[in-house]
Scaffold this motif. Structure first.
Motif, PDB file in Angstrom:
ATOM      1  N   ARG A 200      -6.469  14.520   0.271  1.00 51.11           N
ATOM      2  CA  ARG A 200      -6.234  13.351   1.130  1.00 51.11           C
ATOM      3  C   ARG A 200      -4.836  12.779   0.904  1.00 51.11           C
ATOM      4  NH1 ARG A 200     -11.999  10.125   0.325  1.00 51.11           N
ATOM      5  NH2 ARG A 200     -13.140  11.074   2.101  1.00 51.11           N
ATOM      6  N   LEU A 201      -4.435  12.684  -0.355  1.00 50.09           N
ATOM      7  CA  LEU A 201      -3.124  12.127  -0.669  1.00 50.09           C
ATOM      8  C   LEU A 201      -1.996  12.970  -0.086  1.00 50.09           C
ATOM      9  CD1 LEU A 201      -3.495  11.002  -4.400  1.00 50.09           C
ATOM     10  CD2 LEU A 201      -3.164   9.528  -2.417  1.00 50.09           C
TER      11      LEU A 201
ATOM     12  N   TYR B  16      -9.419   6.608   0.906  1.00 51.75           N
ATOM     13  CA  TYR B  16      -8.583   6.623  -0.294  1.00 51.75           C
ATOM     14  C   TYR B  16      -9.480   6.522  -1.518  1.00 51.75           C
ATOM     15  CZ  TYR B  16      -9.653   1.655  -0.509  1.00 51.75           C
ATOM     16  OH  TYR B  16     -10.338   0.465  -0.582  1.00 51.75           O
TER      17      TYR B  16
ATOM     18  N   LEU C 259       0.723   4.265  -2.616  1.00 46.73           N
ATOM     19  CA  LEU C 259       0.576   5.657  -2.188  1.00 46.73           C
ATOM     20  C   LEU C 259       1.644   6.532  -2.831  1.00 46.73           C
ATOM     21  CD1 LEU C 259      -0.610   7.898  -0.457  1.00 46.73           C
ATOM     22  CD2 LEU C 259       0.775   7.070   1.469  1.00 46.73           C
TER      23      LEU C 259
ATOM     24  N   PHE D  38      -6.346  -0.636  -3.094  1.00 44.94           N
ATOM     25  CA  PHE D  38      -5.289   0.082  -2.377  1.00 44.94           C
ATOM     26  C   PHE D  38      -4.645  -0.782  -1.291  1.00 44.94           C
ATOM     27  CE2 PHE D  38      -4.095   3.701   0.618  1.00 44.94           C
ATOM     28  CZ  PHE D  38      -3.070   4.180  -0.182  1.00 44.94           C
TER      29      PHE D  38
ATOM     30  N   ASN E 205      -9.840  14.059  -2.982  1.00 44.85           N
ATOM     31  CA  ASN E 205      -8.907  12.947  -2.867  1.00 44.85           C
ATOM     32  C   ASN E 205      -7.458  13.364  -3.091  1.00 44.85           C
ATOM     33  OD1 ASN E 205     -10.466  10.267  -2.430  1.00 44.85           O
ATOM     34  ND2 ASN E 205     -11.705  11.432  -3.893  1.00 44.85           N
TER      35      ASN E 205
ATOM     36  N   MET F  68      -1.882  12.012   3.675  1.00 40.63           N
ATOM     37  CA  MET F  68      -2.268  10.652   4.051  1.00 40.63           C
ATOM     38  C   MET F  68      -1.241   9.998   4.976  1.00 40.63           C
ATOM     39  SD  MET F  68      -3.576   7.520   1.610  1.00 40.63           S
ATOM     40  CE  MET F  68      -5.034   8.453   1.119  1.00 40.63           C
TER      41      MET F  68
ATOM     42  N   THR G 249       0.834  -1.204   0.000  1.00 38.78           N
ATOM     43  CA  THR G 249       0.000   0.000   0.000  1.00 38.78           C
ATOM     44  C   THR G 249       0.868   1.253   0.000  1.00 38.78           C
ATOM     45  OG1 THR G 249      -1.751  -1.171   1.176  1.00 38.78           O
ATOM     46  CG2 THR G 249      -1.819   1.236   1.240  1.00 38.78           C
TER      47      THR G 249
END
Length: 249
Positions: free
Chosen positions: A62-63, A123, A34, A110, A59, A66, A30
């Motif tokens: 979020r990345l 995600y 990412l 993911f 999103n 994260m 994961t």
């Protein structure tokens, strides 16, 4: 027995109801996914996600922040789709929670394969996304036989309640020693059994709830499922494929 279900696109953060018990088994993989996502521009990610500007912006943010190890939500409570609404894990009792923790597994583009109390963060990455990582052309190639090998090491029976998009990451790699049983929820239309997306999601979630309520331990016990107007159809079923038809009102 292991029960396979798909994730949901919509996710939430819930750090109050139940604490996560474990981290996902494939966290190193994961982390690589990412990094691959974080290396893309917003426009590239929008093409990958095939979503509008608002969802892309959410999103993308979020990345940027994260964290795969902090402020996590148990996977079972993180997904908000129709299937999860009908499963209603928030009102499971202790025995039902123990049942799904042992038997239920959630497929994820993911995270790979999730146990219900693995901690996750919201995600956006569907299994069919055209993401090339580590020389693999897509996520099916990236995950390869890893998910199937984990399942084969845990059980000799897989009950498939996942969509084709997600079950495709497992089914081709299961060894002959593992019995695969796929369940279909449909309606009789002439000579065909027709599945309707929303109703299928409802039935899959309801079946997981029913299995937990009845402590189902065998494939044959599934033939007693009769919720939401569905009934097992022996005439349409095979040993590796159970068909449940919705009765006419």
């Amino acid at each position: 027995m292991r029960i396979l279900i798909s994730p949901a696109k919509k996710m939430r953060v819930d750090t109050d109801s139940f604490a996560p018990e474990t981290l996902p088994a494939f966290l190193p993989e994961t982390q690589r996914l990412l990094a691959a996502l974080q290396s893309r521009t917003a426009k590239e990610l929008q093409r990958l996600w095939k979503r509008n500007d608002a969802i892309t912006a959410l999103n993308f943010r979020r990345l940027e922040t994260m964290d795969l190890r902090r402020q996590l939500t148990p996977a079972l409570l993180s997904y908000e789709g129709i299937q999860y609404q009908y499963m209603a894990p928030g009102v499971f009792d202790r025995d039902q929670l123990a049942y799904v923790q042992e038997h239920l597994r959630i497929l994820s583009g993911f995270y790979g394969l999730l146990r219900p109390f693995d901690g996750v963060t919201p995600y956006r990455l569907e299994m069919a996304a055209s993401l090339s990582v580590d020389g693999h052309k897509d996520l099916y190639a990236f995950w390869g036989d890893k998910l199937a090998r984990i399942l084969a090491g845990e059980t000799d029976l897989v009950v498939n309640l996942a969509s084709k998009e997600y079950s495709r990451a497992v089914i081709p790699h299961l060894p002959p020693s593992v019995r695969l049983l796929t369940c279909t929820f449909g309606e009789q239309k002439g000579d065909k059994v027709v599945e309707k997306g929303t109703m299928c999601k409802m039935a899959r979630g309801q079946m997981v709830r029913w299995m937990a309520e009845h402590d189902v331990q065998s494939a044959e016990a599934l033939t007693a499922f009769s919720d939401l107007g569905y009934r097992f159809s022996p005439a349409h079923s095979q040993p590796d494929h159970y068909v449940f038809l919705k009765e006419e009102p």
